[in-house]
Design an enzyme around this catalytic site. Structure first.
Site, PDB file in Angstrom:
ATOM      1  N   ASP A   1      -1.827  -1.208  -3.840  1.00  0.00           N
ATOM      2  CA  ASP A   1      -1.882  -0.257  -5.171  1.00  0.00           C
ATOM      3  C   ASP A   1      -0.891  -0.571  -6.273  1.00  0.00           C
ATOM      4  OD1 ASP A   1      -0.156   1.454  -4.402  1.00  0.00           O
ATOM      5  OD2 ASP A   1      -1.439   1.918  -2.789  1.00  0.00           O
TER       6      ASP A   1
ATOM      7  N   ASP B   1       0.842  -1.025  -0.082  1.00  0.00           N
ATOM      8  CA  ASP B   1      -0.012   0.012  -0.076  1.00  0.00           C
ATOM      9  C   ASP B   1       0.819   1.271  -0.137  1.00  0.00           C
ATOM     10  OD1 ASP B   1      -1.932   1.967   0.306  1.00  0.00           O
ATOM     11  OD2 ASP B   1      -2.315   1.607   2.502  1.00  0.00           O
TER      12      ASP B   1
ATOM     13  N   ASP C   1      -3.997   3.961   2.304  1.00  0.00           N
ATOM     14  CA  ASP C   1      -5.233   3.834   2.755  1.00  0.00           C
ATOM     15  C   ASP C   1      -5.810   2.520   2.966  1.00  0.00           C
ATOM     16  OD1 ASP C   1      -5.030   2.639   0.373  1.00  0.00           O
ATOM     17  OD2 ASP C   1      -6.234   3.906  -0.792  1.00  0.00           O
TER      18      ASP C   1
ATOM     19  N   ASN D   1       0.212   4.538  -0.624  1.00  0.00           N
ATOM     20  CA  ASN D   1      -0.477   5.707  -0.008  1.00  0.00           C
ATOM     21  C   ASN D   1      -1.345   5.621   1.294  1.00  0.00           C
ATOM     22  OD1 ASN D   1      -2.622   4.319  -0.966  1.00  0.00           O
ATOM     23  ND2 ASN D   1      -3.490   5.928  -2.197  1.00  0.00           N
TER      24      ASN D   1
ATOM     25  N   ASP E   1      -4.927  -9.913 -15.373  1.00  0.00           N
ATOM     26  CA  ASP E   1      -6.301 -10.709 -15.269  1.00  0.00           C
ATOM     27  C   ASP E   1      -7.119 -10.278 -16.354  1.00  0.00           C
ATOM     28  OD1 ASP E   1      -7.581 -13.097 -13.916  1.00  0.00           O
ATOM     29  OD2 ASP E   1      -6.138 -12.445 -12.365  1.00  0.00           O
TER      30      ASP E   1
ATOM     31  N   HIS F   1      -4.396 -17.406  -5.263  1.00  0.00           N
ATOM     32  CA  HIS F   1      -5.224 -16.534  -4.440  1.00  0.00           C
ATOM     33  C   HIS F   1      -6.709 -17.215  -4.314  1.00  0.00           C
ATOM     34  CE1 HIS F   1      -6.463 -15.926  -8.425  1.00  0.00           C
ATOM     35  NE2 HIS F   1      -7.635 -15.579  -7.745  1.00  0.00           N
TER      36      HIS F   1
HETATM   37  C1  GLC Z   1     -11.471 -17.522 -10.778  1.00  0.00           C
HETATM   38  C2  GLC Z   1     -10.499 -16.606  -9.894  1.00  0.00           C
HETATM   39  C3  GLC Z   1     -11.491 -16.446  -8.605  1.00  0.00           C
HETATM   40  C4  GLC Z   1     -12.591 -15.640  -9.135  1.00  0.00           C
HETATM   41  C5  GLC Z   1     -13.432 -16.734 -10.087  1.00  0.00           C
HETATM   42  C6  GLC Z   1     -14.254 -15.765 -10.674  1.00  0.00           C
HETATM   43  O1  GLC Z   1     -11.392 -18.841 -10.421  1.00  0.00           O
HETATM   44  O2  GLC Z   1      -9.286 -17.036  -9.593  1.00  0.00           O
HETATM   45  O3  GLC Z   1     -10.645 -15.688  -7.658  1.00  0.00           O
HETATM   46  O4  GLC Z   1     -13.562 -15.723  -7.867  1.00  0.00           O
HETATM   47  O5  GLC Z   1     -12.716 -16.914 -11.337  1.00  0.00           O
HETATM   48  O6  GLC Z   1     -14.127 -14.750 -11.408  1.00  0.00           O
HETATM   49 CA    CA Z   2      -3.346   2.190  -1.367  1.00  0.00          CA
END
Ligand code: GLC
Ligand code: CA
Length: 564
Positions: free
Chosen positions: A29, A21, A25, A23, A98, A334
């Protein structure tokens, strides 16, 4: 095999919201990414993949896009995006973003028009999404068009009274699915993709790629995945994008698709097919998933770890792509628990198991990904209250489990062990407040152990997890010929405790021997002339046919081939 730059690149996945982060908040970012690029360079990374940076109401942390052309205010603006790319370029780091193509946010302007019959453009945009008339039961009560269950746990249809129809959403109800059979919609998405290519991105991670086509007969089925996932026609859509956009612009694409069959894998990443360059597969990700039971289903149901399943999944991927495609290596992303907590041990053997996981993965052939924080052994959370969690999926599943009669205590334990928030806590940079991620209150609580587990603590310690990652990622570069382009042979595939393989390269063979368990094990290595191998890396021990290994003990041995 034709060599491509992306085969030897080391990819680092950044979960933007939680990385750094700049800045203060409380939210990570793009300038935060820019500032930490030298750290990544030093780690041995030369490609980053950034989770969605688009404008979004953040129901699913940006996978619910409100405006594809706008950078989320949380993350910066188009200037900071460009600044980040420019700095990356100077450091020789490529940038993948992404690409979310299966759905938008329900706050996207297309969906707003699509649900407003009075809007002049209603006809056009209504068909950008997937709608069905209600059904009525015997009591003439309105019911959903099908009984499908979404990937996040609830029903896949929600009703909009203004149009008297249900829209389809296979993720959260704030993420309506796009209609890929609509040419105008596709053209709009292509325009958007071109916009980001022109801004200089080097490629995409294509989100939820196998969901683009649906069964338009809408048969009942619960959960019904076969009607809204991996339908054959989704390949046509991806190929169209590849031919028109990905290939002509020389981009690197990682496509996300679970459970692909052999034929499908080759459709995705076969050199002669080329929908994507690399496939994000999941065969190794839930090797401790139990059977569905009265309280928990899918990934929420847990049993003992099946180490053989992990090895078999990789062995299978190599066999499938063989010389006709290239394999991707990663432990988790993630959407998963932290790997050291999930497959390793996050208390007494934290360091040992994290290194075991790193070594067993990164001596394999293929292109490697590291997930943010994995390189310092970040762990699962110990949140006590449901309010501490942030993921939309957690809340539906919490209710599901409680409604099915699971106690609050067990429900919380299940969520803590399996949920996606585990991988989404702030990156732990140092031992200052919030692990140095922010000076404000972070959007999600920092993990309890940031004072011990952080970059600063491990930076100078040559034997740390961080320096193990640095070493391995650099070795993959300097000895790419023997590691990345090697040929792998697993031993004792059925064995549920050990992880052993030989990676046979051009001039060297690497033998990797690891105990995947928190107890000592004995293994037997057959059919190898062990005298040819010298100790190379890891926890030193002597090679013998019958070997005793301490918890997580891992050794790498090397055989130089005589040339000529
Ligand atoms: C993919 C992403 C996941 C998201 C899902 C819907 O599986 O990795 O984090 O929730 O698609 O976009
Ligand atoms: Ca930030």
């Amino acid at each position: 095999m034709e060599r491509k730059w992306w085969m030897t690149t080391n990819i680092y996945q950044i979960y933007l919201r939680s990385f750094y982060d700049s800045n203060n908040d409380g939210i990570g970012d793009l300038i935060g990414v820019k500032e930490k690029l030298p750290y990544l360079k030093d780690l041995g990374v030369d490609t980053i993949w950034i989770s969605p940076h688009y404008d979004s109401p953040m129901d699913d942390n940006g996978y619910d896009v409100r405006d594809f052309y706008k950078v989320s205010d949380d993350y910066g603006d188009i200037r900071s995006f460009q600044e980040m790319i420019e700095t990356a370029r100077k450091l020789g780091i490529k940038v993948l973003i992404d690409l979310v193509l299966n759905h938008t946010s329900d706050e996207h302007k297309w969906f707003k028009i699509a649900s407003d019959p009075k809007h002049p453009l209603y006809e056009r945009y209504h068909n950008y999404y997937i709608w069905r008339k209600p059904k009525y039961d015997k009591e003439n009560k309105r019911i959903r068009p099908t009984n499908w269950i979404s990937w996040f746990g609830g029903p896949t249809w929600d009703y909009i009274s203004d149009v008297d129809e249900y829209y389809l959403h296979i993720f959260s109800k704030k993420m309506p699915d796009l209609n890929w059979r609509n040419e105008a919609m596709k053209a709009d998405l292509k325009k958007m993709i071109k916009y980001w290519i022109d801004l200089g991105v080097d490629g995409f991670r294509v989100d939820a790629a196998n969901h683009l086509e649906k069964d338009w007969d809408f048969p009942d089925g619960s959960p019904g995945y076969e009607y809204f996932s991996s339908l054959p026609k989704h390949h046509d859509y991806i190929r169209e994008l590849a031919e028109e956009l990905f290939i002509p612009n020389n981009l690197l694409t990682l496509g996300e698709s679970g459970g692909a069959s052999k034929g499908e894998v080759l459709k995705y990443v076969g050199f002669d097919s080329n929908e994507f360059n690399l496939l994000i597969h999941f065969g190794h990700c839930w090797a401790d998933m139990g059977k569905d039971n009265e309280f928990t289903t899918g990934k929420w149901s847990k049993t003992d770890l099946r180490v053989s399943e992990i090895k078999k999944s990789y062995a299978h991927q190599y066999k499938v792509v063989n010389k006709s495609g290239f394999n991707l290596l990663y432990w988790h992303n993630h959407d998963h628990p932290r790997i050291v907590s999930h497959y390793g041990n996050d208390h007494i053997y934290h360091e040992e198991s994290a290194k075991m996981l790193a070594i067993t993965l990164y001596f394999l052939p293929g292109t490697a990904i590291v997930y943010q924080g994995e390189e310092i052994g970040m762990t699962n959370v110990l949140y006590k209250n449901i309010e501490d969690f942030r993921d939309v999926e957690v809340f539906t599943e919490y209710e599901n489990m409680i409604n099915r009669g699971l106690s609050v205590k067990e429900t919380m334990e299940t969520i803590r062990g399996r949920c996606r928030d585990n991988a989404r806590t702030p990156m732990q940079w140092d031992d200052s407040l919030n692990g140095g991620f922010t000076k404000a209150t972070p959007w999600i609580k920092t993990n309890y152990n940031y004072k011990e587990i952080n970059v600063k603590n491990q930076d100078k310690d040559q034997s740390s997890i961080l320096n193990t990652y640095r070493y391995l990622l650099k070795l993959r570069k300097t000895d790419a010929e023997n590691i990345i382009f090697g040929e792998v042979e697993f031993f004792n595939l059925e064995d549920n405790d050990s992880f052993c393989y030989l990676n046979k390269g051009e001039t060297k063979d690497y033998l990797i021997i690891a105990n995947f368990r928190d107890y000592p094990i004995t293994i037997e290595l057959k059919d190898l002339d062990l005298n040819q191998f010298k100790y190379f890396y890891g926890n030193r021990f002597d090679l013998k046919k019958k070997l005793k290994l301490a918890p997580y003990q891992t050794g790498v041995f090397l055989r130089e081939k005589s040339i000529g």
